[in-house]
Scaffold this motif. Structure first.
Motif, PDB file in Angstrom:
ATOM      1  N   LYS A   1     -12.620  -4.783   0.110  1.00  0.00           N
ATOM      2  CA  LYS A   1     -11.189  -4.743   0.435  1.00  0.00           C
ATOM      3  C   LYS A   1     -10.561  -3.455  -0.069  1.00  0.00           C
ATOM      4  O   LYS A   1      -9.804  -2.788   0.644  1.00  0.00           O
ATOM      5  CB  LYS A   1     -10.460  -5.936  -0.211  1.00  0.00           C
ATOM      6  N   GLU A   2     -10.874  -3.095  -1.312  1.00  0.00           N
ATOM      7  CA  GLU A   2     -10.333  -1.859  -1.889  1.00  0.00           C
ATOM      8  C   GLU A   2     -10.799  -0.645  -1.090  1.00  0.00           C
ATOM      9  O   GLU A   2     -10.025   0.294  -0.850  1.00  0.00           O
ATOM     10  CB  GLU A   2     -10.761  -1.723  -3.348  1.00  0.00           C
ATOM     11  N   ASP A   3     -12.059  -0.661  -0.673  1.00  0.00           N
ATOM     12  CA  ASP A   3     -12.606   0.448   0.112  1.00  0.00           C
ATOM     13  C   ASP A   3     -11.887   0.567   1.457  1.00  0.00           C
ATOM     14  O   ASP A   3     -11.522   1.665   1.879  1.00  0.00           O
ATOM     15  CB  ASP A   3     -14.109   0.235   0.320  1.00  0.00           C
TER      16      ASP A   3
ATOM     17  N   GLU B   1     -14.062  -8.064  -3.022  1.00  0.00           N
ATOM     18  CA  GLU B   1     -12.959  -7.312  -3.619  1.00  0.00           C
ATOM     19  C   GLU B   1     -13.162  -5.805  -3.476  1.00  0.00           C
ATOM     20  O   GLU B   1     -12.235  -5.072  -3.123  1.00  0.00           O
ATOM     21  CB  GLU B   1     -12.792  -7.675  -5.101  1.00  0.00           C
ATOM     22  N   LEU B   2     -14.387  -5.347  -3.744  1.00  0.00           N
ATOM     23  CA  LEU B   2     -14.664  -3.912  -3.624  1.00  0.00           C
ATOM     24  C   LEU B   2     -14.576  -3.456  -2.167  1.00  0.00           C
ATOM     25  O   LEU B   2     -14.098  -2.356  -1.887  1.00  0.00           O
ATOM     26  CB  LEU B   2     -16.045  -3.586  -4.202  1.00  0.00           C
TER      27      LEU B   2
ATOM     28  N   LEU C   1      -8.845  -0.502   2.255  1.00  0.00           N
ATOM     29  CA  LEU C   1      -7.461  -0.062   2.037  1.00  0.00           C
ATOM     30  C   LEU C   1      -7.403   1.424   1.691  1.00  0.00           C
ATOM     31  O   LEU C   1      -6.501   2.136   2.137  1.00  0.00           O
ATOM     32  CB  LEU C   1      -6.809  -0.896   0.938  1.00  0.00           C
ATOM     33  N   ALA C   2      -8.371   1.899   0.906  1.00  0.00           N
ATOM     34  CA  ALA C   2      -8.411   3.320   0.547  1.00  0.00           C
ATOM     35  C   ALA C   2      -8.667   4.174   1.785  1.00  0.00           C
ATOM     36  O   ALA C   2      -8.078   5.256   1.946  1.00  0.00           O
ATOM     37  CB  ALA C   2      -9.479   3.563  -0.512  1.00  0.00           C
TER      38      ALA C   2
ATOM     39  N   LEU D   1       0.866  -1.177   0.000  1.00  0.00           N
ATOM     40  CA  LEU D   1       0.000   0.000   0.000  1.00  0.00           C
ATOM     41  C   LEU D   1       0.900   1.224   0.000  1.00  0.00           C
ATOM     42  O   LEU D   1       1.664   1.439   0.940  1.00  0.00           O
ATOM     43  CB  LEU D   1      -0.919  -0.001   1.230  1.00  0.00           C
TER      44      LEU D   1
END
Length: 138
Positions: free
Chosen positions: A84-86, A81-82, A88-89, A2
């Motif tokens: 996880k991305e959220d 997946e979405l 991490l963001a 990241l």
């Protein structure tokens, strides 16, 4: 990996991501699919620079525990997946906000003209209100 900035990165082994079932309504799908994400990040044992660690620990954010663990729960999307991305963001945004230097506040004084206008306005209002009194009968 990241990437927070040009010279600050967080390795994958520092971030613990676990799947959980999402809360709330969603029909039969929500009862059988674990699509929500719990992200845990330990500030003290991370490889972040010391200035980031100090500022993150000083933040009064409910996502940061007293022990220095950031806990983010992401369940906005239907897919893992979405979410996880959220998560991490959101972690990246939290760390970036701690990395920014706040500008020091310099108190300002009102100008002479604004002070004069304020007093003139007060005297005009006072005169207007004094005219609203009872009229003497003579």
């Amino acid at each position: 990996m990241l990437t927070i900035s040009n010279n600050v990165t967080i390795a994958d082994w520092e971030i613990d991501i676990s799947q959980i079932r999402a809360q709330g309504s969603g029909g039969q799908n929500v009862n059988k699919v674990a699509s929500a994400v719990h992200l845990r990040f330990d500030i003290q044992s991370s490889t972040l620079p010391p200035i980031y660690k100090e500022r993150l620990m000083a933040l009064s954010d409910q996502r940061i525990s007293k022990e220095g663990v950031v806990i983010i729960k992401a369940q906005s999307y239907r897919t893992l997946e979405l979410n996880k991305e959220d998560a991490l963001a959101r972690l990246k945004a939290l760390i970036q906000s701690a990395g920014k230097q706040q500008k020091t506040r310099r108190p300002t004084k009102p100008t002479k003209g604004s002070q004069r206008r304020r007093v003139d306005h007060k005297t005009r209002k006072g005169k207007t209100k004094s005219l609203r009194g009872k009229v003497p009968l003579s």
